[in-house]
Design a protein around this motif. Structure first.
Motif, PDB file in Angstrom:
ATOM      1  N   LEU A  66       3.289 -14.136  -0.893  1.00 58.50           N
ATOM      2  CA  LEU A  66       3.716 -14.139   0.506  1.00 58.50           C
ATOM      3  C   LEU A  66       2.979 -13.067   1.306  1.00 58.50           C
ATOM      4  CD1 LEU A  66       5.700 -15.138   2.720  1.00 58.50           C
ATOM      5  CD2 LEU A  66       7.283 -13.385   1.928  1.00 58.50           C
ATOM      6  N   LEU A  67       2.853 -11.888   0.712  1.00 54.40           N
ATOM      7  CA  LEU A  67       2.167 -10.788   1.414  1.00 54.40           C
ATOM      8  C   LEU A  67       0.705 -11.120   1.671  1.00 54.40           C
ATOM      9  CD1 LEU A  67       3.721  -7.645  -0.332  1.00 54.40           C
ATOM     10  CD2 LEU A  67       4.291  -8.608   1.892  1.00 54.40           C
ATOM     11  N   ARG A  68       0.078 -11.823   0.722  1.00 49.05           N
ATOM     12  CA  ARG A  68      -1.320 -12.225   0.917  1.00 49.05           C
ATOM     13  C   ARG A  68      -1.458 -13.143   2.134  1.00 49.05           C
ATOM     14  NH1 ARG A  68      -4.788 -10.839  -3.019  1.00 49.05           N
ATOM     15  NH2 ARG A  68      -3.883 -10.164  -5.018  1.00 49.05           N
ATOM     16  N   ALA A  69      -0.415 -13.961   2.335  1.00 54.52           N
ATOM     17  CA  ALA A  69      -0.478 -14.899   3.459  1.00 54.52           C
ATOM     18  C   ALA A  69      -0.444 -14.151   4.808  1.00 54.52           C
ATOM     19  CB  ALA A  69       0.683 -15.878   3.359  1.00 54.52           C
ATOM     20  N   TYR A  70       0.208 -12.989   4.826  1.00 54.48           N
ATOM     21  CA  TYR A  70       0.323 -12.207   6.067  1.00 54.48           C
ATOM     22  C   TYR A  70      -0.718 -11.077   6.157  1.00 54.48           C
ATOM     23  CZ  TYR A  70       4.715 -14.397   7.415  1.00 54.48           C
ATOM     24  OH  TYR A  70       5.680 -15.308   7.812  1.00 54.48           O
ATOM     25  N   LEU A  71      -1.624 -11.013   5.191  1.00 54.64           N
ATOM     26  CA  LEU A  71      -2.612  -9.922   5.173  1.00 54.64           C
ATOM     27  C   LEU A  71      -3.521 -10.008   6.398  1.00 54.64           C
ATOM     28  CD1 LEU A  71      -3.902  -7.519   3.635  1.00 54.64           C
ATOM     29  CD2 LEU A  71      -5.428  -9.194   2.554  1.00 54.64           C
ATOM     30  N   PRO A  72      -3.550  -8.931   7.245  1.00 56.16           N
ATOM     31  CA  PRO A  72      -4.445  -8.947   8.422  1.00 56.16           C
ATOM     32  C   PRO A  72      -5.913  -8.911   7.994  1.00 56.16           C
ATOM     33  CG  PRO A  72      -2.808  -7.192   8.591  1.00 56.16           C
ATOM     34  CD  PRO A  72      -2.785  -7.682   7.168  1.00 56.16           C
ATOM     35  N   GLN A  73      -6.760  -9.501   8.803  1.00 55.97           N
ATOM     36  CA  GLN A  73      -8.187  -9.418   8.559  1.00 55.97           C
ATOM     37  C   GLN A  73      -8.622  -7.958   8.704  1.00 55.97           C
ATOM     38  OE1 GLN A  73     -10.562 -11.687  11.243  1.00 55.97           O
ATOM     39  NE2 GLN A  73     -12.375 -11.619   9.977  1.00 55.97           N
ATOM     40  N   ASN A  74      -9.430  -7.480   7.778  1.00 57.22           N
ATOM     41  CA  ASN A  74      -9.849  -6.068   7.755  1.00 57.22           C
ATOM     42  C   ASN A  74      -8.629  -5.138   7.665  1.00 57.22           C
ATOM     43  OD1 ASN A  74     -12.545  -6.865   8.101  1.00 57.22           O
ATOM     44  ND2 ASN A  74     -12.305  -6.852  10.336  1.00 57.22           N
ATOM     45  N   GLY A  75      -7.627  -5.554   6.872  1.00 56.66           N
ATOM     46  CA  GLY A  75      -6.431  -4.749   6.789  1.00 56.66           C
ATOM     47  C   GLY A  75      -5.906  -4.619   5.371  1.00 56.66           C
ATOM     48  N   MET A  76      -4.709  -4.088   5.267  1.00 53.37           N
ATOM     49  CA  MET A  76      -4.084  -3.846   3.982  1.00 53.37           C
ATOM     50  C   MET A  76      -2.575  -3.848   4.155  1.00 53.37           C
ATOM     51  SD  MET A  76      -4.472  -0.503   1.456  1.00 53.37           S
ATOM     52  CE  MET A  76      -3.708   0.609   2.624  1.00 53.37           C
ATOM     53  N   ILE A  77      -1.866  -4.329   3.130  1.00 49.16           N
ATOM     54  CA  ILE A  77      -0.412  -4.254   3.076  1.00 49.16           C
ATOM     55  C   ILE A  77      -0.056  -3.464   1.821  1.00 49.16           C
ATOM     56  CG2 ILE A  77       1.746  -5.524   2.847  1.00 49.16           C
ATOM     57  CD1 ILE A  77       0.435  -7.852   4.319  1.00 49.16           C
ATOM     58  N   ARG A  78       0.804  -2.483   2.021  1.00 58.31           N
ATOM     59  CA  ARG A  78       1.195  -1.634   0.896  1.00 58.31           C
ATOM     60  C   ARG A  78       2.713  -1.472   0.907  1.00 58.31           C
ATOM     61  NH1 ARG A  78      -2.025   3.641   0.596  1.00 58.31           N
ATOM     62  NH2 ARG A  78      -3.260   2.556  -0.972  1.00 58.31           N
ATOM     63  N   VAL A  79       3.295  -1.489  -0.305  1.00 58.07           N
ATOM     64  CA  VAL A  79       4.727  -1.266  -0.451  1.00 58.07           C
ATOM     65  C   VAL A  79       4.912   0.081  -1.140  1.00 58.07           C
ATOM     66  CG1 VAL A  79       6.885  -2.101  -1.454  1.00 58.07           C
ATOM     67  CG2 VAL A  79       5.185  -3.744  -0.612  1.00 58.07           C
ATOM     68  N   VAL A  80       5.651   0.991  -0.482  1.00 63.60           N
ATOM     69  CA  VAL A  80       5.813   2.355  -0.977  1.00 63.60           C
ATOM     70  C   VAL A  80       7.298   2.590  -1.257  1.00 63.60           C
ATOM     71  CG1 VAL A  80       5.467   4.812  -0.507  1.00 63.60           C
ATOM     72  CG2 VAL A  80       3.842   3.129   0.393  1.00 63.60           C
ATOM     73  N   THR A  81       7.559   3.114  -2.449  1.00 67.52           N
ATOM     74  CA  THR A  81       8.952   3.381  -2.828  1.00 67.52           C
ATOM     75  C   THR A  81       9.430   4.681  -2.215  1.00 67.52           C
ATOM     76  OG1 THR A  81       8.344   4.591  -4.820  1.00 67.52           O
ATOM     77  CG2 THR A  81       8.562   2.194  -5.018  1.00 67.52           C
ATOM     78  N   GLU A  82      10.737   4.918  -2.351  1.00 73.41           N
ATOM     79  CA  GLU A  82      11.318   6.152  -1.820  1.00 73.41           C
ATOM     80  C   GLU A  82      10.755   7.380  -2.508  1.00 73.41           C
ATOM     81  OE1 GLU A  82      15.704   5.381  -0.170  1.00 73.41           O
ATOM     82  OE2 GLU A  82      15.514   5.007  -2.320  1.00 73.41           O
ATOM     83  N   LEU A  99      -6.704   5.282   0.925  1.00 72.23           N
ATOM     84  CA  LEU A  99      -5.983   5.824   2.088  1.00 72.23           C
ATOM     85  C   LEU A  99      -4.763   6.609   1.625  1.00 72.23           C
ATOM     86  CD1 LEU A  99      -5.844   3.077   4.878  1.00 72.23           C
ATOM     87  CD2 LEU A  99      -6.339   5.493   5.215  1.00 72.23           C
ATOM     88  N   PRO A 100      -4.569   7.830   2.114  1.00 76.83           N
ATOM     89  CA  PRO A 100      -3.352   8.578   1.752  1.00 76.83           C
ATOM     90  C   PRO A 100      -2.116   7.898   2.335  1.00 76.83           C
ATOM     91  CG  PRO A 100      -4.569   9.721   3.474  1.00 76.83           C
ATOM     92  CD  PRO A 100      -5.437   8.569   3.041  1.00 76.83           C
ATOM     93  N   PHE A 101      -1.006   8.012   1.651  1.00 73.35           N
ATOM     94  CA  PHE A 101       0.199   7.347   2.122  1.00 73.35           C
ATOM     95  C   PHE A 101       1.409   8.194   1.805  1.00 73.35           C
ATOM     96  CE2 PHE A 101      -0.645   5.885  -2.137  1.00 73.35           C
ATOM     97  CZ  PHE A 101       0.568   5.983  -2.773  1.00 73.35           C
ATOM     98  N   THR A 102       2.491   7.951   2.543  1.00 78.33           N
ATOM     99  CA  THR A 102       3.789   8.597   2.322  1.00 78.33           C
ATOM    100  C   THR A 102       4.869   7.566   2.593  1.00 78.33           C
ATOM    101  OG1 THR A 102       3.865   9.362   4.598  1.00 78.33           O
ATOM    102  CG2 THR A 102       2.981  10.919   2.980  1.00 78.33           C
ATOM    103  N   TYR A 103       6.029   7.847   2.120  1.00 76.65           N
ATOM    104  CA  TYR A 103       7.165   6.949   2.345  1.00 76.65           C
ATOM    105  C   TYR A 103       7.694   7.179   3.766  1.00 76.65           C
ATOM    106  CZ  TYR A 103      11.851   4.976   2.072  1.00 76.65           C
ATOM    107  OH  TYR A 103      13.002   4.243   2.309  1.00 76.65           O
TER     108      TYR A 103
END
Length: 449
Positions: A66-82, A99-103
Motif C-alpha cells: 500500500l505504501l508503495r502505491a502512495y510513494l511520491p516521485q523523487n520521494g520516500m515513505i518511512r515508518v518510525v517507532t516511538e 536522511l536523519p530521522f526522529t520520531y
C-alpha cells in the motif's frame, strides 16, 4: 566631494537599498507561498496514506504494498517507532536512506535542506498493524520549487542590476540638470568679482521650479546690490563735492589771512566771518551725514503711544522762537491724538519739515494735526516757491536739490528730507507731498495707529 558627486552617490545608494529590500521581499514572499503549497500537498498525501492504512488493516492487505502505491516521485515513505527506530522505509532514491530521522509525536510539515536540495517533509501519527503507534513520515524532493526559486532569483538579480545601471545614468542626467543653474550662478559670481560688475544669470524656460526661482532671486539680489552700489558711489561723489566747496573757501581765506592779515584789518574780519560760515556749513553737513549713517543701521526705537498734538505744540513753539517766524498750529480736536512711535524721532521728523517750510517761504507756516478717518496725521503747509511735479519723486534722495542757487542762499545740504523719509519708514508712516510752483508745498505724515 562635489555636490554633483554627492547627489549621484546618495541617489545610487538609496536606489540600491530600495531595490535590494524590494527584491528580497518578493523572493521570500514567493518562496514562502510555493513551499507552503508543497507542505500542504504532502500533508494531504500523508493523511490519505493514514486513511488507506486503516482500511487496509480492516481488509487484511499488506502495508508495504500500500505504501508503495502512495510513494511520491523523487520521494520516500518511512515508518518510525516511538523508540526512534525505522520500522519500514520505501524509496526509489538511494540517497534518502541516509536522511536523519526522529520520531514525531504529532502531525507536522516543514521544509528541510539535505545535500543542498530542498525536501518537503510531512509526518502524521498512525496505528500500525500490530497496534503500535508509529510516525508515518513522507519525504519529497521539490525540484520544481527549487528551479522556480532559482529562476526567480536570477530574474530579480538581473532586473536589479539593470535598474541600478539605468537609474545611475538617469541620476547622472538629473544631477546635471540640478547642478547646471548652480554652476551658472558660481560662474556668474566669479565673473562679477573678476570684472567688478553685477552680472545676471540668463534664465531659460518657464518651469518656475525651485532652481528657476533660485536664479531669479539671484538676479533680483544682484539688481538690488547694483542699485545700492550706485547709490553709495553717488553718495560718496555728492558728499565729496559738498565738502570740497567749503574746504576750498576756507583754504582760500586762510591763504588770504597769511598774506594780508597782518596789514589789513578788514581782511581779517572778512576772512574770519567766511571761515566761520563755511565751518558751520561743514558741521551741519557732517552732522546730517552721521545721522544718515546711524539711520542706515538697525534702528532702536522706543515705540509707544504718543500724543502727536502735544509734539506739534512743542516743536512749533520752539521753531517759532528760534526762527522768529510765524508758525500757526491747527489741532482738529481737543482730545489727545495718539499714534505709535518714538517721541524724539517724531520731533526730529517734524522739525525737518517745518525748517524746510520756513526756508522756502516768506509767509507763515501752517501745521495741522488731526485724524483722517482712523489715521493720525500731521500736515506742514507753506506758501513758498513750490516744486515742479517731475521733481517730487526725487526730493527724498540724498543731496537732491530742486534749485542749486536757492539752496546756496538757504544753506541747505539736500539731506534733510532724506533723513525725514528714513524716520517715517522706521515708524511705518507714509509721507505724502503735494506741491505747485509759486503756490507752495504741503507735506503730510500719515501715522500707523
Amino acid at each position: 566631494m562635489r555636490l554633483k558627486n554627492k547627489i549621484q552617490l546618495y541617489t545610487s545608494l538609496s536606489l540600491f537599498l530600495m531595490v535590494l529590500l524590494f527584491h528580497t521581499a518578493i523572493y521570500f514572499i514567493f518562496s514562502f507561498t510555493l513551499t507552503q503549497k508543497d507542505m500542504s500537498r504532502l500533508s494531504e498525501v500523508a493523511e490519505n496514506i493514514a486513511i488507506a492504512l486503516k482500511k487496509s488493516e480492516e481488509e487484511g492487505l499488506p502495508s508495504s504494498e500500500l505504501l508503495r502505491a502512495y510513494l511520491p516521485q523523487n520521494g520516500m515513505i518511512r515508518v518510525v517507532t516511538e523508540k526512534g527506530q525505522s520500522k519500514l522505509t520505501i524509496t526509489k532514491e538511494l540517497t534518502f536512506s541516509s536522511l536523519p530521522f526522529t520520531y514525531e509525536s504529532g502531525q507536522t510539515a516543514e521544509i528541510k535542506e539535505y545535500r543542498k536540495h530542498m525536501i518537503a517533509f510531512a509526518a502524521i501519527p498512525v496505528i500500525w498493524t500490530n497496534g503500535e503507534i508509529v510516525s508515518l513520515q513522507v519525504y519529497e524532493k521539490i525540484e520544481n520549487t527549487e528551479e522556480n526559486l532559482a529562476l526567480l532569483k536570477m530574474i530579480l538579480i538581473a532586473a536589479g542590476i539593470l535598474f541600478i545601471v539605468l537609474s545611475y545614468f538617469a541620476g547622472h542626467i538629473l544631477t546635471k540638470q540640478i547642478v547646471r543653474p548652480i554652476s551658472k550662478m558660481i560662474n556668474t559670481m566669479k565673473a562679477s568679482m573678476r570684472e567688478k560688475a553685477f552680472k545676471r544669470i540668463e534664465l531659460t524656460g518657464d518651469s518656475k521650479d525651485e532652481l528657476y526661482q533660485m536664479g531669479q532671486t539671484f538676479n533680483e539680489m544682484s539688481e538690488i546690490l547694483e542699485k545700492h552700489y550706485e547709490k553709495e558711489q553717488q553718495f560718496l561723489h555728492d558728499a565729496s563735492h559738498e565738502l570740497k566747496t567749503p574746504i576750498t573757501v576756507i583754504m582760500s581765506y586762510s591763504n588770504l589771512l597769511k598774506r594780508w592779515g597782518q596789514t589789513r584789518p578788514e581782511v581779517i574780519e572778512e576772512s574770519s566771518q567766511a571761515i566761520h560760515d563755511e565751518a558751520k556749513k561743514m558741521k551741519r553737513l557732517t552732522d546730517q551725514l552721521l545721522t544718515l549713517a546711524k539711520n542706515d543701521q538697525p534702528p532702536y526705537l522706543e515705540m509707544k503711544q504718543v500724543d502727536i498734538a502735544d509734539i506739534c505744540k512743542q516743536v512749533s513753539h520752539t521753531l517759532e522762537v528760534a526762527t522768529n517766524r510765524t508758525i500757526r498750529l491747527h489741532v482738529q480736536t481737543k482730545q489727545p491724538i495718539f499714534a505709535e512711535g518714538d517721541k524724539e524721532k517724531i520731533k526730529q521728523l517734524l522739525t525737518i519739515l517745518i525748517d524746510n517750510a520756513v526756508k522756502y517761504s516768506a509767509e507763515p507756516v501752517d501745521v495741522t494735526c488731526g485724524l483722517a478717518g482712523d489715521t493720525p496725521f500731521i500736515s506742514v503747509c507753506d506758501k513758498g516757491i513750490g516744486m515742479r511735479e517731475e521733481d517730487l519723486p526725487k526730493i527724498f534722495d540724498r543731496f537732491f536739490r530742486v534749485d542749486e542757487a536757492r539752496n546756496r542762499e538757504t544753506g541747505g545740504t539736500g539731506l534733510g528730507l532724506s533723513i525725514a523719509k528714513q524716520i517715517a519708514e522706521e515708524h511705518g508712516a507714509e509721507l505724502k507731498v503735494d506741491s505747485r510752483i509759486g503756490e507752495g508745498t504741503n507735506v503730510t505724515i500719515l501715522f500707523r495707529k
